[in-house]
Scaffold this active site. Structure first.
Site, PDB file in Angstrom:
ATOM      1  N   HIS A  63      12.707   0.894  -6.090  1.00  0.00           N
ATOM      2  CA  HIS A  63      11.238   0.763  -6.152  1.00  0.00           C
ATOM      3  C   HIS A  63      10.690   1.699  -7.239  1.00  0.00           C
ATOM      4  O   HIS A  63       9.855   1.285  -8.052  1.00  0.00           O
ATOM      5  CB  HIS A  63      10.621   1.084  -4.787  1.00  0.00           C
ATOM      6  CG  HIS A  63       9.129   1.300  -4.824  1.00  0.00           C
ATOM      7  ND1 HIS A  63       8.232   0.317  -5.156  1.00  0.00           N
ATOM      8  CD2 HIS A  63       8.373   2.425  -4.589  1.00  0.00           C
ATOM      9  CE1 HIS A  63       6.995   0.799  -5.115  1.00  0.00           C
ATOM     10  NE2 HIS A  63       7.047   2.089  -4.780  1.00  0.00           N
ATOM     11  N   HIS A  86      10.909   1.949   0.007  1.00  0.00           N
ATOM     12  CA  HIS A  86      10.552   3.107  -0.820  1.00  0.00           C
ATOM     13  C   HIS A  86      11.798   3.841  -1.308  1.00  0.00           C
ATOM     14  O   HIS A  86      11.994   5.017  -1.007  1.00  0.00           O
ATOM     15  CB  HIS A  86       9.623   4.051  -0.050  1.00  0.00           C
ATOM     16  CG  HIS A  86       8.242   3.481   0.118  1.00  0.00           C
ATOM     17  ND1 HIS A  86       7.836   2.836   1.269  1.00  0.00           N
ATOM     18  CD2 HIS A  86       7.189   3.436  -0.723  1.00  0.00           C
ATOM     19  CE1 HIS A  86       6.582   2.440   1.128  1.00  0.00           C
ATOM     20  NE2 HIS A  86       6.162   2.783  -0.073  1.00  0.00           N
TER      21      HIS A  86
HETATM   22  N1  LIG Z   1       1.104  -6.043   2.242  1.00  0.00           N
HETATM   23  C1  LIG Z   1       1.564  -5.529   1.095  1.00  0.00           C
HETATM   24  N2  LIG Z   1       1.465  -4.203   0.880  1.00  0.00           N
HETATM   25  C2  LIG Z   1       1.936  -3.737  -0.260  1.00  0.00           C
HETATM   26  C3  LIG Z   1       2.530  -4.553  -1.245  1.00  0.00           C
HETATM   27  N3  LIG Z   1       2.904  -3.779  -2.296  1.00  0.00           N
HETATM   28  C4  LIG Z   1       2.554  -2.519  -1.959  1.00  0.00           C
HETATM   29  N4  LIG Z   1       1.977  -2.482  -0.737  1.00  0.00           N
HETATM   30  C5  LIG Z   1       1.433  -1.344  -0.010  1.00  0.00           C
HETATM   31  O1  LIG Z   1       0.973  -0.402  -0.939  1.00  0.00           O
HETATM   32  C6  LIG Z   1       1.657   0.812  -0.782  1.00  0.00           C
HETATM   33  C7  LIG Z   1       1.959   1.333  -2.182  1.00  0.00           C
HETATM   34  O2  LIG Z   1       2.131   2.692  -2.197  1.00  0.00           O
HETATM   35  P1  LIG Z   1       3.556   3.429  -2.180  1.00  0.00           P
HETATM   36  O3  LIG Z   1       3.335   4.619  -3.082  1.00  0.00           O
HETATM   37  O4  LIG Z   1       3.781   3.773  -0.753  1.00  0.00           O
HETATM   38  O5  LIG Z   1       4.628   2.536  -2.735  1.00  0.00           O
HETATM   39  C8  LIG Z   1       2.919   0.472  -0.001  1.00  0.00           C
HETATM   40  O6  LIG Z   1       3.356   1.523   0.801  1.00  0.00           O
HETATM   41  C9  LIG Z   1       2.470  -0.667   0.839  1.00  0.00           C
HETATM   42  O7  LIG Z   1       1.839  -0.208   2.000  1.00  0.00           O
HETATM   43  C10 LIG Z   1       2.606  -5.948  -0.994  1.00  0.00           C
HETATM   44  O8  LIG Z   1       3.095  -6.755  -1.809  1.00  0.00           O
HETATM   45  N5  LIG Z   1       2.118  -6.370   0.174  1.00  0.00           N
HETATM   46 ZN   LIG Z   2       5.529   3.472  -4.516  1.00  0.00          ZN
END
Ligand SMILES: Nc1nc2c(ncn2[C@@H]2O[C@H](COP(=O)(O)O)[C@@H](O)[C@H]2O)c(=O)[nH]1
Ligand SMILES: [Zn+2]
Length: 487
Positions: free
Chosen positions: A260, A256
């Site tokens: 990203h 994060h």
């Molecule tokens: N297992 C996976 N989880 C994923 C992937 N891409 C995203 N994510 C999950 O979604 C959230 C997105 O929200 P964010 O605002 O926190 O970025 C992220 O935290 C992951 O938990 C993936 O490819 N595989």
């Molecule tokens: Zn995000």
């Protein structure tokens, strides 16, 4: 993403969704496409360095600037990933006598080990396995043991709290921000090359090939390309200060991070261009969408909401366990905008500013995955979508940012794979800490339980595809069946 690749509908790994994270039921009954990158025997889940990008970016892209404007030397690029220091061989340091002694000791250790009782051998194996898991000191530093003084803590909780309450996650060092921003300043009056302009609109854009100051420059290009600076009276200097402040407020966490946020923004930019959203929605909405993406994970600590709530962190207390992270990202975004020198909306009329603020809050809060089913259902319930209907558009906004947010797997494998490494690293950091603290551990984050295939089968099948398919019904240009335009 090649959505038609190897499908294994009988996989037993598909039901590992966790409450609060992914929906517990598949939203779609379609076969589950799995990226062929998944390799059940893979041993490289832990290779991503906590605060760096993967070490092998594939830089096949043209340079971003016109040739008159090449501020970045090749040596800069070459120096990014220093090669290993060259050490002398052991025999340079040891005499023959010492070497013989060493061999003798090795031999006796080997013979002792051959006679070890099974219980001791088992113990030795356990210790060895544990040692492997500890990985690097870099990793240990994630558990709160690294030296203090790197940036400010989120909140001062005092010394009476257990150490984990005081964990200072990795804020960027001031010098690093200064360096990146001054390098951005050196190039920011340049022009992005035509080839790069084209690539920037596609999901195949390779973020790994660019340095942070170039990424800032590319963000500036997107806003300019959509005419947002001129349309909203955003002074160039204010915009650049805004970008630098945003850069400053992303932490050095594996997933994060600022890169990203860039990828999410770039995917949104691609969708805006591909679907002609500026014409269909208007400039203000495009400004809202793009800025929401830029800011959507500001100051993310690398530990998710479940952790925040279970560990009763200051964020969870402040936001009463309701989307603590997303509320925080949003609050940080508007704190940045409150600074006069960074306020890109200062010339936006009050009535429009109200819409901007509402819109950004709506978008950022929608990125809490705990709200995934709610938002997807709301979107599916819309009978005949109309761009004239504000309620419809509001839900569309949330779906758009969600799609952009989770779209790594919609990129080519050489771009998606390193992102998965980073995500897994962040998950493992969290579950390791949860184990140390005696907190519940989410199985999808547990290095003992999760594998890349299990994680991605669930995620792609239950979360990503249903969302993409739903969006494709309103924006057919994005329908996965027409994905050939992407690559
Ligand atoms: N297992 C996976 N989880 C994923 C992937 N891409 C995203 N994510 C999950 O979604 C959230 C997105 O929200 P964010 O605002 O926190 O970025 C992220 O935290 C992951 O938990 C993936 O490819 N595989
Ligand atoms: Zn995000």
């Amino acid at each position: 993403m090649d959505l038609e690749k190897s499908v294994n509908p009988t996989s037993t790994l598909l039901n590992q969704c966790q409450p609060n994270q992914y929906p517990s039921q598949p939203v779609s009954t379609q076969p589950v496409p799995i990226s062929t990158s998944v390799n059940p025997t893979s041993t490289h889940l832990n290779q991503c360095q906590p605060n760096q990008y993967p070490s092998q970016p594939v830089s096949t892209q043209p340079v971003p600037f016109s040739t008159n404007d090449l501020p970045i030397s090749t040596s800069d690029r070459d120096n990014q990933y220093p090669s290993q220091p060259v050490t002398n061989s052991t025999s340079d340091h040891l005499s023959q006598y010492q070497l013989n002694q060493l061999c003798e000791v090795e031999r006796s250790v080997a013979s002792l080990r051959a006679d070890l009782p099974p219980a001791v051998e088992e113990l030795r194996h356990a210790v060895e396995t544990f040692r492997m898991r500890l990985e690097t000191t870099e990793h240990l530093s994630w558990l709160g043991f690294y030296k203090k003084g790197i940036g400010e803590p989120l909140g001062n909780l005092g010394n009476s709290h257990p150490y984990w309450k005081n964990v200072q996650y990795r804020r960027k060092a001031e010098e690093e921000v200064t360096t990146v921003c001054s390098k951005f300043r050196e190039i920011c009056d340049g022009v992005v090359g035509l080839d790069t302009q084209e690539l920037l609109r596609l999901p195949s854009f390779n973020n790994w090939a660019w340095k942070d100051w170039e990424i800032l420059f590319l963000l500036q290009h997107m806003y300019n390309d959509l005419g947002l600076l001129s349309k909203f009276g955003i002074e160039t200097e204010v915009f650049r200060k805004f970008l630098c402040r945003v850069y400053h407020c992303y932490n050095q966490v594996p997933f994060h991070n600022f890169m990203h946020a860039f990828c999410v923004t770039q995917m949104m930019y691609g969708m805006i261009c591909k679907c002609d959203l500026q014409r269909r929605l208007g400039d203000l909405d495009v400004l809202i969408l793009l800025t929401s993406c830029v800011c959507h994970d500001l100051d993310h600590p690398g530990f998710n909401n479940i952790y925040q709530i279970n560990a009763r962190t200051e964020l969870a207390l402040r936001y009463n366990d309701i989307s603590p992270l997303e509320n925080h990202h949003c609050s940080v975004a508007f704190s940045v905008l409150e600074r006069n020198e960074c306020n890109i909306f200062k010339n936006v009329p009050a009535e429009d500013y109200k819409k901007v603020r509402e819109g950004i809050i709506r978008c950022i809060l929608a990125t809490d995955m705990a709200r995934h089913n709610e938002i997807l259902s709301d979107f599916r319930e819309i009978q005949e979508f109309s761009f004239e209907n504000r309620a419809h558009v509001n839900v569309l906004f949330m779906v758009l940012i969600k799609v952009a947010d989770i779209s790594n797997e919609a990129r080519p494998l050489d771009i998606a794979e390193p992102w998965l490494e980073c995500l897994m690293q962040e998950f493992f950091n969290q579950s390791d800490l949860e184990k140390l603290e005696g907190l519940p551990v989410s199985p999808f984050m547990d290095r003992e339980k999760v594998t890349k295939p299990s994680s991605q089968c669930s995620f792609i099948g239950f979360v990503l595809l249903p969302l993409f398919e739903a969006l494709g019904t309103v924006l057919p240009e994005l329908d996965v069946r027409h994905f050939d335009f992407l690559f």
